[in-house]
Write a protein that holds these residues in place. Structure first.
Motif, PDB file in Angstrom:
ATOM      1  N   UNK A 122      40.064  30.454  21.979  1.00  0.00           N
ATOM      2  CA  UNK A 122      39.830  31.247  23.186  1.00  0.00           C
ATOM      3  C   UNK A 122      40.170  32.731  23.056  1.00  0.00           C
ATOM      4  N   UNK A 123      40.695  33.166  21.919  1.00  0.00           N
ATOM      5  CA  UNK A 123      41.145  34.560  21.814  1.00  0.00           C
ATOM      6  C   UNK A 123      39.999  35.542  22.040  1.00  0.00           C
ATOM      7  N   UNK A 124      38.914  35.381  21.289  1.00  0.00           N
ATOM      8  CA  UNK A 124      37.773  36.301  21.421  1.00  0.00           C
ATOM      9  C   UNK A 124      37.077  36.135  22.773  1.00  0.00           C
ATOM     10  N   UNK A 125      36.779  34.922  23.226  1.00  0.00           N
ATOM     11  CA  UNK A 125      36.150  34.773  24.548  1.00  0.00           C
ATOM     12  C   UNK A 125      36.986  35.370  25.675  1.00  0.00           C
ATOM     13  N   UNK A 126      38.309  35.150  25.648  1.00  0.00           N
ATOM     14  CA  UNK A 126      39.151  35.701  26.703  1.00  0.00           C
ATOM     15  C   UNK A 126      39.201  37.226  26.642  1.00  0.00           C
ATOM     16  N   UNK A 127      39.209  37.776  25.435  1.00  0.00           N
ATOM     17  CA  UNK A 127      39.193  39.239  25.299  1.00  0.00           C
ATOM     18  C   UNK A 127      37.921  39.819  25.906  1.00  0.00           C
ATOM     19  N   UNK A 128      36.782  39.199  25.593  1.00  0.00           N
ATOM     20  CA  UNK A 128      35.508  39.677  26.132  1.00  0.00           C
ATOM     21  C   UNK A 128      35.480  39.544  27.645  1.00  0.00           C
ATOM     22  N   UNK A 129      35.918  38.397  28.130  1.00  0.00           N
ATOM     23  CA  UNK A 129      35.931  38.173  29.587  1.00  0.00           C
ATOM     24  C   UNK A 129      36.834  39.185  30.284  1.00  0.00           C
ATOM     25  N   UNK A 130      38.042  39.407  29.739  1.00  0.00           N
ATOM     26  CA  UNK A 130      38.992  40.340  30.368  1.00  0.00           C
ATOM     27  C   UNK A 130      38.466  41.769  30.303  1.00  0.00           C
ATOM     28  N   UNK A 131      37.852  42.148  29.175  1.00  0.00           N
ATOM     29  CA  UNK A 131      37.310  43.499  29.047  1.00  0.00           C
ATOM     30  C   UNK A 131      36.175  43.727  30.048  1.00  0.00           C
ATOM     31  N   UNK A 132      35.309  42.728  30.199  1.00  0.00           N
ATOM     32  CA  UNK A 132      34.196  42.843  31.147  1.00  0.00           C
ATOM     33  C   UNK A 132      34.709  42.906  32.582  1.00  0.00           C
ATOM     34  N   UNK A 133      35.682  42.058  32.895  1.00  0.00           N
ATOM     35  CA  UNK A 133      36.249  42.062  34.244  1.00  0.00           C
ATOM     36  C   UNK A 133      36.965  43.373  34.533  1.00  0.00           C
ATOM     37  N   UNK A 134      37.693  43.896  33.549  1.00  0.00           N
ATOM     38  CA  UNK A 134      38.393  45.167  33.724  1.00  0.00           C
ATOM     39  C   UNK A 134      37.435  46.329  33.916  1.00  0.00           C
ATOM     40  N   UNK A 135      36.357  46.351  33.149  1.00  0.00           N
ATOM     41  CA  UNK A 135      35.359  47.419  33.294  1.00  0.00           C
ATOM     42  C   UNK A 135      34.697  47.346  34.663  1.00  0.00           C
ATOM     43  N   UNK A 136      34.404  46.121  35.121  1.00  0.00           N
ATOM     44  CA  UNK A 136      33.769  45.958  36.431  1.00  0.00           C
ATOM     45  C   UNK A 136      34.704  46.400  37.548  1.00  0.00           C
ATOM     46  N   UNK A 137      35.995  46.114  37.397  1.00  0.00           N
ATOM     47  CA  UNK A 137      36.959  46.492  38.431  1.00  0.00           C
ATOM     48  C   UNK A 137      37.171  48.004  38.482  1.00  0.00           C
ATOM     49  N   UNK A 138      36.858  48.706  37.391  1.00  0.00           N
ATOM     50  CA  UNK A 138      37.108  50.150  37.316  1.00  0.00           C
ATOM     51  C   UNK A 138      36.004  50.979  37.951  1.00  0.00           C
ATOM     52  N   UNK A 139      34.878  50.368  38.304  1.00  0.00           N
ATOM     53  CA  UNK A 139      33.769  51.122  38.890  1.00  0.00           C
ATOM     54  C   UNK A 139      33.607  50.732  40.357  1.00  0.00           C
ATOM     55  N   UNK A 140      33.175  51.683  41.193  1.00  0.00           N
ATOM     56  CA  UNK A 140      33.065  51.382  42.624  1.00  0.00           C
ATOM     57  C   UNK A 140      31.803  50.605  42.989  1.00  0.00           C
ATOM     58  N   UNK A 141      30.767  50.704  42.174  1.00  0.00           N
ATOM     59  CA  UNK A 141      29.505  50.028  42.491  1.00  0.00           C
ATOM     60  C   UNK A 141      28.981  49.294  41.256  1.00  0.00           C
ATOM     61  N   UNK A 142      27.984  48.430  41.496  1.00  0.00           N
ATOM     62  CA  UNK A 142      27.302  47.699  40.422  1.00  0.00           C
ATOM     63  C   UNK A 142      28.275  46.956  39.521  1.00  0.00           C
ATOM     64  N   UNK A 143      29.252  46.311  40.117  1.00  0.00           N
ATOM     65  CA  UNK A 143      30.271  45.615  39.339  1.00  0.00           C
ATOM     66  C   UNK A 143      29.663  44.491  38.497  1.00  0.00           C
ATOM     67  N   UNK A 144      28.698  43.757  39.092  1.00  0.00           N
ATOM     68  CA  UNK A 144      28.069  42.666  38.354  1.00  0.00           C
ATOM     69  C   UNK A 144      27.306  43.157  37.142  1.00  0.00           C
ATOM     70  N   UNK A 145      26.616  44.299  37.313  1.00  0.00           N
ATOM     71  CA  UNK A 145      25.853  44.869  36.201  1.00  0.00           C
ATOM     72  C   UNK A 145      26.793  45.310  35.085  1.00  0.00           C
ATOM     73  N   UNK A 146      27.884  45.968  35.456  1.00  0.00           N
ATOM     74  CA  UNK A 146      28.858  46.435  34.456  1.00  0.00           C
ATOM     75  C   UNK A 146      29.491  45.243  33.743  1.00  0.00           C
ATOM     76  N   UNK A 147      29.846  44.214  34.507  1.00  0.00           N
ATOM     77  CA  UNK A 147      30.443  43.015  33.905  1.00  0.00           C
ATOM     78  C   UNK A 147      29.492  42.402  32.887  1.00  0.00           C
ATOM     79  N   UNK A 148      28.219  42.252  33.288  1.00  0.00           N
ATOM     80  CA  UNK A 148      27.232  41.680  32.372  1.00  0.00           C
ATOM     81  C   UNK A 148      27.030  42.581  31.154  1.00  0.00           C
TER      82      UNK A 148
END
Length: 311
Positions: A254-280
Motif C-alpha cells: 500500500x505504500x505507493x497507492x497511499x502516497x498517490x491517494x494522499x498526494x491527489x487528495x492534498x492537491x485537491x484540498x489546496x484549490x478552491x474549485x475543480x477539486x475532482x478534476x485536480x484529484x483525478x
C-alpha cells in the motif's frame, strides 16, 4: 374454472411485475456499472484515434469499423465469458490478469515515447518499407490488441459492481455495458476523425459564418489529431499505471497507492474549485509516472536484448 382462471391471471401478473422489477434492477445496475468505467472509456476514446494518423481519409471509417468489430468480439466472445468464469471459480485470478494487461499497456506507451525521442526502431522501419494494406492491418491489429486490455478493465470494473448478483444478471449487465460502451467509444472516434470532412462540407454552405467555422475545423483537425495521438500514448501509460497501482494495493503493498491517494487528495484540498478534476489529474499523473518507469524499464531491457552486437 373462473376461480382457476383468476388465480392463473394473478400468477401471470405477479410474474410480470417480478420481470419488470428485474429489468429495472438490470437497467440500474448497468447504468451504475457503466458509470464506474467511464474513466477508462475516455482513455479508450483518446487512444484509438492515434492509430488513424497518416492514413487516407477514405480508409479511416473502414479502419474504425474493423476496430469496433474487434472490440465487440473482445468484449462479448472472449472477456465476458472469461470474466464470468473467473468470477465464479477463480476470482483471485482477476487482479493478476489485469496487472499483466496493465504492464503491456505501460510497455506499449513507453515504447512509443522512446521511439518519439529517437530511441526506438526508426532505422529498422526505414529500411523495411511496408505496403499500405499490411500497414493498415498491423495498425488495426494493434488497436484491437490495446482495446482488449482496456475492454478487460472496463468489464472487470463493471463486474465488480454486480459481483453479488446472480450469474445470469451479471452476464446481461456486462453484455449491455460492453455494447453501449463500444458504440459510444467508436462513435466518438468516428466523429473525431471525420471532423475535417464535416468542415469541408460546411465550407460549401452559403453562410459566411458557417464557412468560416468549416475552415476552422479543416485547419484545426490536424492539430487535434496530433494532440490526440499524444494523449492516446499518455493514456496507455497512465491507465496501465493505474491498473498496476490498484493491483499492488489489492495484494497489500500500500505504500505507493497511499502516497498517490494522499498526494491527489492534498492537491485537491489546496484549490478552491475543480477539486475532482485536480484529484483525478494528480492521480493520473502519478500513476503515469509508475507506468512510465515500469514500461520504460521493460522497453529498454527488450531493446538492449535485441540490439545487434558490434562486429
Amino acid at each position: 374454472m373462473p376461480t382457476g382462471l383468476v388465480a392463473l391471471l394473478d400468477d401471470i401478473a405477479g410474474i410480470t411485475k417480478l420481470a419488470a422489477a428485474s429489468l429495472d434492477d438490470i437497467g440500474a445496475a448497468t447504468g451504475k456499472a457503466g458509470s464506474k468505467a467511464i474513466g477508462v472509456v475516455v482513455d479508450d476514446a483518446a487512444v484509438t484515434p492515434r492509430y488513424m494518423v497518416g492514413f487516407s481519409p477514405k480508409r479511416e471509417l473502414p479502419m474504425i469499423g474493423k476496430i469496433a468489430l474487434g472490440s465487440f468480439r473482445n468484449k462479448l466472445l472472449f472477456i465476458l465469458p472469461a470474466a464470468l468464469a473467473l468470477s465464479a471459480f477463480a476470482p483471485w485470478a482477476l487482479t493478476p490478469l489485469l496487472m499483466i494487461g496493465g504492464t503491456y499497456l505501460c510497455f506499449e506507451g513507453a515504447e512509443k515515447i522512446l521511439e518519439a525521442l529517437g530511441g526506438g526502431h526508426a532505422e529498422a522501419e526505414a529500411t523495411a518499407p511496408i505496403d499500405p494494406k499490411t500497414l493498415e492491418d498491423q495498425k488495426v491489429s494493434g488497436a484491437i490488441r490495446t482495446d482488449f486490455i482496456l475492454s478487460a478493465e472496463i468489464m472487470v470494473i463493471a463486474l465488480s459492481d454486480v459481483a453479488a448478483e446472480p450469474i445470469w444478471e451479471q452476464a446481461i449487465v456486462l453484455a449491455l455495458v460492453g455494447v453501449a460502451i463500444t458504440i459510444l467509444v467508436y462513435g466518438v472516434v468516428a466523429l473525431i476523425v471525420k471532423m475535417d470532412d464535416i468542415g469541408l462540407h460546411l465550407t460549401e454552405r452559403k453562410s459566411p459564418a458557417v464557412q468560416a467555422f468549416g475552415r476552422g475545423l479543416v485547419k484545426g483537425m490536424p492539430v487535434v489529431m496530433s494532440v490526440l495521438s499524444v494523449v492516446g500514448t499518455a493514456a496507455m501509460v497512465w491507465v496501465g499505471g493505474q491498473i498496476i497501482v490498484h493491483g499492488i494495493e489489492d495484494f497489500g503493498l500500500t505504500t505507493i497507492p497511499h502516497f498517490i491517494h494522499d498526494a491527489a487528495a492534498g492537491a485537491a484540498a489546496a484549490v478552491p474549485v475543480a477539486k475532482g478534476v485536480v484529484n483525478w489529474g494528480v492521480n493520473a499523473a502519478l500513476s503515469g509516472v509508475v507506468g512510465l518507469i515500469l514500461g520504460g524499464a521493460i522497453a529498454l531491457g527488450l531493446h538492449a536484448v535485441k540490439k545487434p552486437k558490434a562486429h
